[in-house]
Structures are given as C-alpha cells and as structure tokens.
Scaffold this motif. Structure first.
Motif, PDB file in Angstrom:
ATOM      1  N   THR A 142     -76.984 -82.090  -9.960  1.00 34.96           N
ATOM      2  CA  THR A 142     -77.897 -81.392  -9.040  1.00 34.96           C
ATOM      3  C   THR A 142     -78.584 -80.207  -9.718  1.00 34.96           C
ATOM      4  O   THR A 142     -79.527 -79.648  -9.182  1.00 34.96           O
ATOM      5  CB  THR A 142     -77.147 -80.878  -7.792  1.00 34.96           C
ATOM      6  OG1 THR A 142     -76.222 -79.857  -8.192  1.00 34.96           O
ATOM      7  CG2 THR A 142     -76.385 -82.017  -7.103  1.00 34.96           C
ATOM      8  N   ILE A 143     -78.098 -79.823 -10.908  1.00 33.43           N
ATOM      9  CA  ILE A 143     -78.752 -78.726 -11.639  1.00 33.43           C
ATOM     10  C   ILE A 143     -80.018 -79.275 -12.291  1.00 33.43           C
ATOM     11  O   ILE A 143     -79.957 -80.042 -13.240  1.00 33.43           O
ATOM     12  CB  ILE A 143     -77.815 -78.126 -12.708  1.00 33.43           C
ATOM     13  CG1 ILE A 143     -76.559 -77.561 -12.055  1.00 33.43           C
ATOM     14  CG2 ILE A 143     -78.535 -77.061 -13.521  1.00 33.43           C
ATOM     15  CD1 ILE A 143     -75.489 -77.108 -13.046  1.00 33.43           C
ATOM     16  N   GLN A 144     -81.161 -78.918 -11.738  1.00 32.12           N
ATOM     17  CA  GLN A 144     -82.425 -79.468 -12.220  1.00 32.12           C
ATOM     18  C   GLN A 144     -83.296 -78.391 -12.869  1.00 32.12           C
ATOM     19  O   GLN A 144     -84.043 -78.672 -13.786  1.00 32.12           O
ATOM     20  CB  GLN A 144     -83.213 -80.088 -11.048  1.00 32.12           C
ATOM     21  CG  GLN A 144     -82.535 -81.292 -10.409  1.00 32.12           C
ATOM     22  CD  GLN A 144     -82.574 -82.523 -11.305  1.00 32.12           C
ATOM     23  OE1 GLN A 144     -83.505 -82.706 -12.072  1.00 32.12           O
ATOM     24  NE2 GLN A 144     -81.539 -83.360 -11.230  1.00 32.12           N
ATOM     25  N   HIS A 145     -83.216 -77.175 -12.359  1.00 34.02           N
ATOM     26  CA  HIS A 145     -84.125 -76.140 -12.816  1.00 34.02           C
ATOM     27  C   HIS A 145     -83.356 -74.936 -13.368  1.00 34.02           C
ATOM     28  O   HIS A 145     -82.176 -74.764 -13.079  1.00 34.02           O
ATOM     29  CB  HIS A 145     -85.041 -75.696 -11.672  1.00 34.02           C
ATOM     30  CG  HIS A 145     -85.802 -76.845 -11.095  1.00 34.02           C
ATOM     31  ND1 HIS A 145     -86.567 -77.682 -11.876  1.00 34.02           N
ATOM     32  CD2 HIS A 145     -85.875 -77.326  -9.831  1.00 34.02           C
ATOM     33  CE1 HIS A 145     -87.103 -78.622 -11.109  1.00 34.02           C
ATOM     34  NE2 HIS A 145     -86.693 -78.441  -9.864  1.00 34.02           N
ATOM     35  N   LEU A 146     -84.079 -74.115 -14.144  1.00 31.70           N
ATOM     36  CA  LEU A 146     -83.421 -73.014 -14.833  1.00 31.70           C
ATOM     37  C   LEU A 146     -82.783 -72.019 -13.869  1.00 31.70           C
ATOM     38  O   LEU A 146     -81.699 -71.492 -14.145  1.00 31.70           O
ATOM     39  CB  LEU A 146     -84.421 -72.297 -15.749  1.00 31.70           C
ATOM     40  CG  LEU A 146     -83.788 -71.207 -16.611  1.00 31.70           C
ATOM     41  CD1 LEU A 146     -82.773 -71.800 -17.571  1.00 31.70           C
ATOM     42  CD2 LEU A 146     -84.839 -70.436 -17.375  1.00 31.70           C
ATOM     43  N   THR A 188     -92.618 -71.561 -18.794  1.00 31.22           N
ATOM     44  CA  THR A 188     -92.719 -71.696 -17.343  1.00 31.22           C
ATOM     45  C   THR A 188     -93.558 -72.904 -16.983  1.00 31.22           C
ATOM     46  O   THR A 188     -94.719 -73.002 -17.326  1.00 31.22           O
ATOM     47  CB  THR A 188     -93.381 -70.455 -16.721  1.00 31.22           C
ATOM     48  OG1 THR A 188     -94.592 -70.200 -17.424  1.00 31.22           O
ATOM     49  CG2 THR A 188     -92.471 -69.266 -16.801  1.00 31.22           C
ATOM     50  N   VAL A 189     -92.938 -73.828 -16.290  1.00 33.94           N
ATOM     51  CA  VAL A 189     -93.671 -74.970 -15.766  1.00 33.94           C
ATOM     52  C   VAL A 189     -93.599 -74.862 -14.250  1.00 33.94           C
ATOM     53  O   VAL A 189     -92.535 -75.043 -13.660  1.00 33.94           O
ATOM     54  CB  VAL A 189     -93.053 -76.297 -16.244  1.00 33.94           C
ATOM     55  CG1 VAL A 189     -93.875 -77.470 -15.756  1.00 33.94           C
ATOM     56  CG2 VAL A 189     -92.941 -76.304 -17.747  1.00 33.94           C
ATOM     57  N   GLY A 190     -94.704 -74.501 -13.628  1.00 31.87           N
ATOM     58  CA  GLY A 190     -94.718 -74.350 -12.179  1.00 31.87           C
ATOM     59  C   GLY A 190     -93.725 -73.319 -11.683  1.00 31.87           C
ATOM     60  O   GLY A 190     -93.224 -73.405 -10.566  1.00 31.87           O
ATOM     61  N   GLY A 191     -93.425 -72.322 -12.521  1.00 27.98           N
ATOM     62  CA  GLY A 191     -92.538 -71.252 -12.078  1.00 27.98           C
ATOM     63  C   GLY A 191     -91.070 -71.640 -12.038  1.00 27.98           C
ATOM     64  O   GLY A 191     -90.215 -70.842 -11.701  1.00 27.98           O
ATOM     65  N   LEU A 192     -90.763 -72.897 -12.389  1.00 28.57           N
ATOM     66  CA  LEU A 192     -89.380 -73.366 -12.253  1.00 28.57           C
ATOM     67  C   LEU A 192     -88.504 -72.926 -13.414  1.00 28.57           C
ATOM     68  O   LEU A 192     -87.297 -73.024 -13.338  1.00 28.57           O
ATOM     69  CB  LEU A 192     -89.356 -74.890 -12.146  1.00 28.57           C
ATOM     70  CG  LEU A 192     -90.052 -75.439 -10.908  1.00 28.57           C
ATOM     71  CD1 LEU A 192     -90.118 -76.947 -10.958  1.00 28.57           C
ATOM     72  CD2 LEU A 192     -89.317 -74.972  -9.657  1.00 28.57           C
ATOM     73  N   ALA A 193     -89.122 -72.473 -14.493  1.00 26.84           N
ATOM     74  CA  ALA A 193     -88.342 -72.130 -15.675  1.00 26.84           C
ATOM     75  C   ALA A 193     -88.140 -70.623 -15.800  1.00 26.84           C
ATOM     76  O   ALA A 193     -87.854 -70.122 -16.864  1.00 26.84           O
ATOM     77  CB  ALA A 193     -89.004 -72.688 -16.923  1.00 26.84           C
ATOM     78  N   ALA A 194     -88.299 -69.908 -14.716  1.00 24.30           N
ATOM     79  CA  ALA A 194     -88.101 -68.458 -14.745  1.00 24.30           C
ATOM     80  C   ALA A 194     -86.745 -68.106 -14.158  1.00 24.30           C
ATOM     81  O   ALA A 194     -86.278 -68.735 -13.216  1.00 24.30           O
ATOM     82  CB  ALA A 194     -89.204 -67.771 -13.957  1.00 24.30           C
ATOM     83  N   VAL A 195     -86.134 -67.075 -14.731  1.00 24.99           N
ATOM     84  CA  VAL A 195     -84.868 -66.572 -14.205  1.00 24.99           C
ATOM     85  C   VAL A 195     -85.194 -65.491 -13.168  1.00 24.99           C
ATOM     86  O   VAL A 195     -85.854 -64.505 -13.494  1.00 24.99           O
ATOM     87  CB  VAL A 195     -84.005 -65.982 -15.345  1.00 24.99           C
ATOM     88  CG1 VAL A 195     -82.804 -65.246 -14.773  1.00 24.99           C
ATOM     89  CG2 VAL A 195     -83.574 -67.084 -16.298  1.00 24.99           C
TER      90      VAL A 195
END
Lengths: 380, 380
Positions: A142-146, A188-195
C-alpha cells in the motif's frame, strides 16, 4: 555538540561546459577550514556526493581523497548519506570498514533506523530512497508515494528514540513548500514526491540535502545546507556555505558560515559598449562565470569572441529586448532578400557590419571568389 | 605460513552472452571453503578482480560482498592488487581504511616497494602498471618498455629485502614464455610487454595474475593461479582452482586445490543424430556450456533450436568439414537458382528439408499465399 552540515557536493559537475574541479576543491578546502576553526565534532553530508551515478575516475579520486583527508588525516567523524544523484551501490564500497574511524555512510534504507549514538544526540542517517524500497522494507504494497513511505520511516525511527537525547535526522528529499532552482533534478511528480513538513516536527534538527539554496526551506528545525558551489545562473544571488549546528542549545542553534568562490556566478545586463569599456576596470570581476544579457538591439559582429576576450567565462549570452527587425533586415522582407544575388547580399552584409561600402578592389576580390566557388560547385 | 593464491576473478564477465554470476559466486564459495579447510593465513588476489574498468552496479555489489565476507566475517587477511582489467582508481576506493583489518589492496606502483611484513615472509604487492607509470615514479624517461620498468621495480624492491625472511611477489603481467588462451587481453606488443623470467629469480614465490590457465607458466618459483571459472572454449581442458603456498617449506611448496564448476565448459564434436540421441542419457551433462562441432555436411533445418532443446547452453556451433555443396545447391549454380520462380524455390526447399514433395493441398496454399504477398507488395 557542534556538527557541520553540508550537502550536494555534486563532484564532477560542470557549469555550461566549464570544468568546476578547482571551484569544488577550493570549496572543500574552505569546508575543512570551517570545521577546524569551529572545532566541530563531526560533519554531516546530506547526499549527492557525486553528480552522477557513474562518476568519472577523476571524480572518484577526488571524493576518495576528500573523505580520507577529513576522516583519516583530520580525524573528523563523518555522518553521510547517498542522494538521488549517487549510485547507492557504488557509494557503499568500503562502508563496512569506514565505521571503525567514525565514518558513517548510509546508502540503504534499512540502515536508517539504527541511530548513531552521540553523547547528547541520536543521529538518524536516512539515505535517499524510492517508495518501492520502502514497500519492500516494510513488506507493504500500500506504500505508493513518498509521503506515505516517509511517514512509515519516521514512525519506525521514533520507536528507537531515547527521550534523554536530542534527535537529528539527515535526509535527502524535496520538502513540501521549498523553493527550487534550475540546477536540481526534479523529484516531484504531481506533488506526490514531496515530504510534508509535519513529518519533520519530532526532530530537533533535520539536516537536508537535495535543494541547492540554503534558504529553500524556512523551518525552525529543518534546513537545506545548499550546495557549496553555484551550479546554475539561477543560483547567482545565493550565498553559499554550511550550517554549524549546535546541539548544546535548546532549541538547536544553527549558524551559517559562508564559502567564498574563486570565481562567482553572476548575471549581467548591460550594453555591449558599456561591457567592453570595463576592460581595464579592475573593480569588475571579469573572471567570474557570467550570464550576459545585452540591451542592444542591433547585430554585433563576432559578439561572443569579442566579449570572451574580456569575460573568458561566459556561460550564456542573450538579448534583453531581442533584435531590431529594421536593422536586421534593412526593412526588406525575407522574400525580397531571397531574390538578391550573392554579390548584393555580401555587399549589404559588409555595409551593415562594417558601416561602410565595399571598396572597388574588395568588390573585385569578392566577385572572383564567388566565381571560383560557383565553378567548383558545378564540377562537384 | 599458508597463503591461498587466486587471481583473475573477472567479476561481471559473460561467456558468449551467458551470465556467469552463479558460476562466479559458486567458485568464490569454494575458494572460501578451501581457505577455511586449509586454515590459510591469508588470501592473495593477483589482479583483475573486475572484468571491466567500469563494472556494472551488480558486479560492484558482488565484489563488495565477497571482500566483506572474507575479511570482516571470516577474518582472513587479504593481499590483493589491481590488474589490467581493473580501474586502479575505482578499486582504490576505501583502501586506506582496509588496512586496519589486514586487507591490503595495492593499486598504485608507489605502493609496491613497502612489503607487507609477515612473521616469516615479506610480501611485495605490485599492481599492474604501464611503463609510463614507472617512468614517472623513477623520474626517468629512458624507461620505455615493461622489461626495463620491471627490472627497476625489482631492483628497488630488493633494497627492502630482509634476508632473514622469504620474499613473495604478487604481480599481474605476461611473463615471457607463458602460454595463452582466447580469454586474456593481449598485453604483448612485439614482445616488449613481457616480463623476462630472470627478473623473478630472487623471489621465493611469485603469485601471478593475468593468464587464465594454472599451467601457463612452469617455473619452480612462479605460478599463475589461473581464473576460478572458465571464460572461453579454449580453456575447456583446463583444471581450475587455486594454489596453496606454504612458506614454511624451503623451497616454498605449492599445492593445487581444484574448483568444480556448476556447469563445465566443453567442446563436443559429433553428428547431429548422435547428439540428439543423448537426450535421455543421464550420463551426458547437457547443462554444460558447450561448443558443438557437427560432423554432418548436409543442411539441418532449425538446427540451433533443436540442439538447444537438449543443450540449453550452446556457446558456439560449427561444422567440422563445412557443408556439402551438392546437397546445398542441388548441383545448380547460383545463376540457375536465381532464375527459378518463388514457387519452384519453395518446392525445392520443402523437398530438401522434409524429404518429400509438397502435397497438392500444400501447393495450393503456398500459391495463394505467394499471390497475396505479391499483391500487397505491389500496393506498398
């Protein structure tokens, strides 16, 4: 304890074709000097030691020498992680031996959860990782994004927290809300790779790598150190350096220490004439890496070569307001120009750049040359 | 003391496109076992750890793991040098830290002259070098060829000789008079890149790397260990393994210990029919890497695919006596064949491989297919 926080050395990087070896070596020497002057207890290197996963031999030799100098000669502990530009596998070479002299270089997510235990601080070294690595480590699809991955990582780290100590995190990511420059690889791809910043809240200090400006993120407890060298014109106005992190203070106190480049990176907007007039002006740093924007609108013959005589490190050359179409085309349409004879075109061009007409002798030479060119063209 | 002498691991090497990772890992495991069984005091690795100056990440991970296993887990001292296939610069990564656990990996000529001092032996680790490196080290332009360079190197080493000890040399070169195979990179240009045997005379043992056969050189005091894995068909008949070097004996005693491959490399000469008949013969090692030479002269349809069903690891396929031109061309000249219609050619070909004529129904299908092919060809 006092720790020096640096990152993003990007050894091997070039600036628009210019070799930066001397700049990088000099910045390193300054970092070493700051570490000694400040009598720090160790150096944090928050990723992107190399510029490429497959560095050239010269870069490998340089990094090997730098780590040896700091750790074996200066006896400074090093707390380092791999970044997205590094090959974790290649950077891992030798690491099992390094620990004996307090050189910690974490390249695998599994190493992030065992903190380095300093007298007053727990230091978590979390290398750059892709969500897939967290998926594997936690055995959870279920872990898909950062953001999801990082939340799990922090939760696991917190199970190892010693409440009597401060908690420092070293990481290499894009933190939401940070400001970027041209020289960073976009994660950052669509903001999903931001912490998200709230995931950093439980640490007394987060020593970040990835973004090249020290002010990219303004949080009370988290900083990018920025790169020690400017890697693009978009960093021209940045101040480069390192943070000195003092864990004896609560909250942790950070102080910026500057690095002065051999040759700065600057943006200049000026007319050609004004630039050329600075040739003998010793207050102008002609040796800097410069992006020049000319305010002139007319064509300038041989402009790059003439500017380079005065500014040898031109990285870009542009026009503030483009070219003047009247000057450029003599008011003629391209259709009209296309119908002109080679001799007329040559005459026009000469007049435009030399501000005088061809002499009869020059015209004779030009005609003879054109004739020969035509003949050899027919033979071919 | 007992030392295990190996060399030429060439991690990352392929055999005619086949991945050798499993073979190389298995050979390594056997080397580790031999080291333990023989209770050796250390391992000599005489160069060419990697197959390429720029190894893939998987190879880097493999070598890192192997050195870690031997040195940090098994606590075995390692005495290693870089070979001509290694990048000395890349292989040097971490080496200043390795010495603390008795992992000596010399990659620069300057390191050759300080012997590793063992209780009864001085061990000189001389990495592969080009004559130019000797020219620079000795600051002497007259050094042009390897024999000159090596003479200087040995002379300098001898100034460090402790006469109460034995003297071992680890080196990676072509020694004059050695026999080669197909899998070694040729270092000899006009014989100038060979080390003369008399330069080795003052050493009690010379542990050599570079040539892949253990019997490439037959000297009382110098041996190639050979590679642990066969890297070409020309090594098919070689026995692979390592030398156990016993310095307690005078002269130094060497004993060969074999390594058994998972899949051997073999050359087979046989008829197609005989080979296919072995399909159910469990005494035949069908899983070996085989070079097949067929004694048949006639064309065999789909020959590679049919052989691979039985021998999945065919590395080469050839004919002992070529093809029979009568069978191949039906006695016709290529001029005659070129004038035949596609339908006639198809019929001839079918008859040749199937040993029967096309049935009327097959002929009808073939004609229809040819017609459609012609039509679509005209449209295109």
């Amino acid at each position: 304890m006092k720790l020096l926080h640096t990152a993003d050395w990007h050894i091997g990087r070039r600036l628009h074709g210019f070799d930066l070896t001397d700049e990088q070596q000099n910045a390193f020497d300054q970092i070493e000097q700051i570490a000694k002057q400040e009598q720090v207890d160790g150096l944090i290197i928050a990723g992107d030691v190399y510029d490429r996963r497959l560095p050239r031999e010269a870069s490998v030799a340089m990094v090997n020498q730098m780590l040896q100098q700091l750790n074996l000669t200066d006896h400074l502990p090093i707390y380092a992680i791999s970044g997205n530009h590094d090959s974790a596998t290649r950077l891992a070479t030798g690491t099992p031996w390094f620990k004996a002299t307090n050189l910690y270089l974490h390249t695998d997510l599994s190493q992030a959860f065992t903190p380095i235990e300093l007298p007053d601080t727990q230091l978590f070294l979390c290398p750059y990782f892709e969500p897939f690595a967290a998926q594997q480590y936690f055995n959870d699809d279920t872990i898909q994004h950062l953001d999801q991955a990082f939340e799990r990582v922090v939760t696991e780290m917190e199970t190892h927290f010693d409440s009597s100590k401060k908690h420092l995190l070293v990481a290499h990511f894009f933190v939401a809300g940070s400001s970027t420059t041209d020289s960073e690889t976009n994660l950052t791809v669509g903001g999903l790779a931001a912490v998200p910043t709230d995931l950093l809240a439980d640490f007394d200090y987060v020593a970040l790598g990835h973004l090249h400006g020290k002010d990219a993120l303004q949080l009370p407890n988290a900083r990018y150190s920025g790169s020690p060298v400017k890697f693009s014109l978009s960093e021209a106005s940045q101040k480069k350096g390192v943070w000195i992190v003092d864990t004896d203070q609560t909250p942790v106190k950070v102080t910026f220490k500057s690095i002065t480049p051999i040759h700065d990176v600057r943006q200049i907007t000026s007319s050609f004439e004004e630039l050329m007039a600075t040739a003998d002006d010793i207050t102008v740093n002609h040796e800097d890496y410069v992006g020049i924007t000319l305010t002139d609108k007319q064509p300038i013959p041989n402009v790059m070569a003439r500017l380079r005589e005065i500014f040898p490190r031109i990285v870009t050359l542009g026009r503030a307001d483009g070219f003047d179409p009247q000057v450029r085309y003599h008011g003629e349409t391209s259709q009209q120009i296309r119908q002109k004879s080679p001799m007329d075109l040559l005459g026009d061009f000469y007049e435009q750049v030399a501000k005088e007409r061809l002499t009869p002798q020059q015209e004779k030479w030009a005609k003879a040359a054109l004739k020969r060119a035509n003949e050899s063209g027919e033979q071919a």
